[in-house]
Design an enzyme around this catalytic site. Structure first.
Site, PDB file in Angstrom:
ATOM      1  CD  GLU A  52      -2.592   1.229   2.692  1.00 15.25           C
ATOM      2  OE1 GLU A  52      -3.100   0.144   3.063  1.00 15.25           O
ATOM      3  OE2 GLU A  52      -2.781   2.309   3.285  1.00 15.25           O
ATOM      4  CD  GLU A  66      -3.874   7.171   5.713  1.00 12.79           C
ATOM      5  OE1 GLU A  66      -2.682   6.852   5.629  1.00 12.79           O
ATOM      6  OE2 GLU A  66      -4.781   6.398   6.076  1.00 12.79           O
TER       7      GLU A  66
END
Ligand SMILES: *[C@@H]1O[C@H](CO)[C@@H](O)[C@H](O)[C@H]1NC(C)=O
Ligand SMILES: *[C@@H]1O[C@H](CO)[C@@H](O)[C@H](O)[C@H]1NC(C)=O
Length: 323
Positions: A133, A138
């Site tokens: 990932e 974020e």
């Protein structure tokens, strides 16, 4: 040079430079084709948020997704008082899966720095975390900056730590940096900017070019050469991780989650959020108008690859999309 970032070349950058061939464009997503190349995820939130991810049909009908301001709009419901089970929101991913490449996202607006929001622009492979990932943007709640983070299965470490993601997946390896306009309100105040992520067998590297600064001209010219951009904001490389073994066939995601395993877990430790409701879910349910600015406005996402990069095309029928 057309930009002002400080150059901090290391011998590693020179090595990577020597190995690189030119990039050619593989996919270009924008207001003409975004919803043909991306699909909506409308299942339960894997991170247990107070969110109700919409199908393409639902999102379109409720004006939570579509084309606006010559860009792609992806938003959160800001009308429903006390929705049951979660507030309506959007999560989309590319149908295509990419292995290695240069991913250039030109983003004009992202979800605001708002209690309860967990916004991300990221990519991942099947069988999480086996194929890795990459978290490019974020953050949660009132954050105005974010970190570049990788998550993998065991056996991948960089200077920034072990990227292994056991259990709840909260572990990972993050690269701290000194950029201050990367997320939420701080990002929106300058009209956003361009995020560039380069994934090769040797390194995963990140750059951010704020809208208010000069952009490398080779990005607009669609002939990007990261080796002319100056030092990346973050670099993950070195002998502790075989990138080819740990990162494979990624779908690219834009999503706005609400509460859940990160935003919800730390909601109470932010004094401003905690003063407005006793739980994240309660806040999100009771304050629809606070999510008016929790939207993405994406000008384009362009994916470039070199020899050795790979893209698997999903065969499903393209959806028509107008909003
Ligand atoms: C938008 O995407 C289409 C389809 O990939 C592409 O042909 C076009 O050049 C893109 N437009 C811009 C301004 O990048
Ligand atoms: C983001 O906000 C959370 C609290 O909601 C905090 O724990 C975290 O350190 C913040 N991160 C950044 C990069 O500001």
């Amino acid at each position: 040079m057309a930009f002002t970032k400080v150059l901090r070349f290391t011998s590693l950058c020179a090595l990577v430079a020597a190995a690189q061939a030119a990039y050619s464009i593989r996919d270009s997503y924008n207001k003409t084709n975004f919803f043909q190349g991306f699909e909506f995820y409308s299942g339960p939130d894997p991170t247990q948020g107070f969110v109700n991810y919409q199908t393409a049909f639902e999102a379109n009908a409720a004006s939570l997704a579509g084309y606006a301001n010559d860009a792609v709009y992806l938003g959160v419901d800001s009308g429903a008082p006390n929705p049951v089970g979660g507030r309506a929101s959007t999560r989309v991913n590319t149908k295509n899966k990419y292995t290695k490449g240069l991913f250039i996202a030109d983003i004009a607006h992202m979800p605001s720095s708002t209690c309860g929001v967990w916004a991300a622009y990221w990519s991942f492979g099947d069988g999480w975390p086996g194929n890795g990932e990459i978290d490019i943007i974020e953050g949660v709640n009132r954050n105005r900056s974010s970190t570049y983070t990788l998550h993998t299965s065991e056996g991948c470490s960089f200077q920034q730590g072990d990227c292994n993601s056991p259990g709840d997946g909260t572990q990972g390896c993050s690269n701290p940096h000194d950029e201050t306009q990367l997320y939420g309100d701080a990002f929106n105040e300058i009209g956003g900017g361009i995020y560039a992520t380069e994934w090769t067998s040797q390194a995963i590297r990140f750059w951010f070019f704020p809208r208010t600064g000069a952009m490398p001209q080779d990005i607009a010219a669609e002939s990007p050469n990261p080796n002319t951009w100056g030092a990346p904001a973050a670099t993950f490389s070195g002998p502790g991780c075989s990138i080819d073994q740990h990162f494979k066939e990624h779908q690219i995601v834009f999503n706005t989650a609400l509460c859940g395993q990160w935003a919800g877990r730390v909601f109470g430790s932010d004094p401003v959020c905690a003063s407005q409701a006793s739980t994240c879910e309660e806040f999100v349910a009771a304050n629809p108008e606070r999510f008016r600015e929790a939207y993405w406005l994406i000008n384009s996402l362009k994916i470039y690859q070199q020899d050795g990069g790979n893209m698997v095309r999903d065969a499903s029928v393209p959806k028509q999309f107008k909003a």
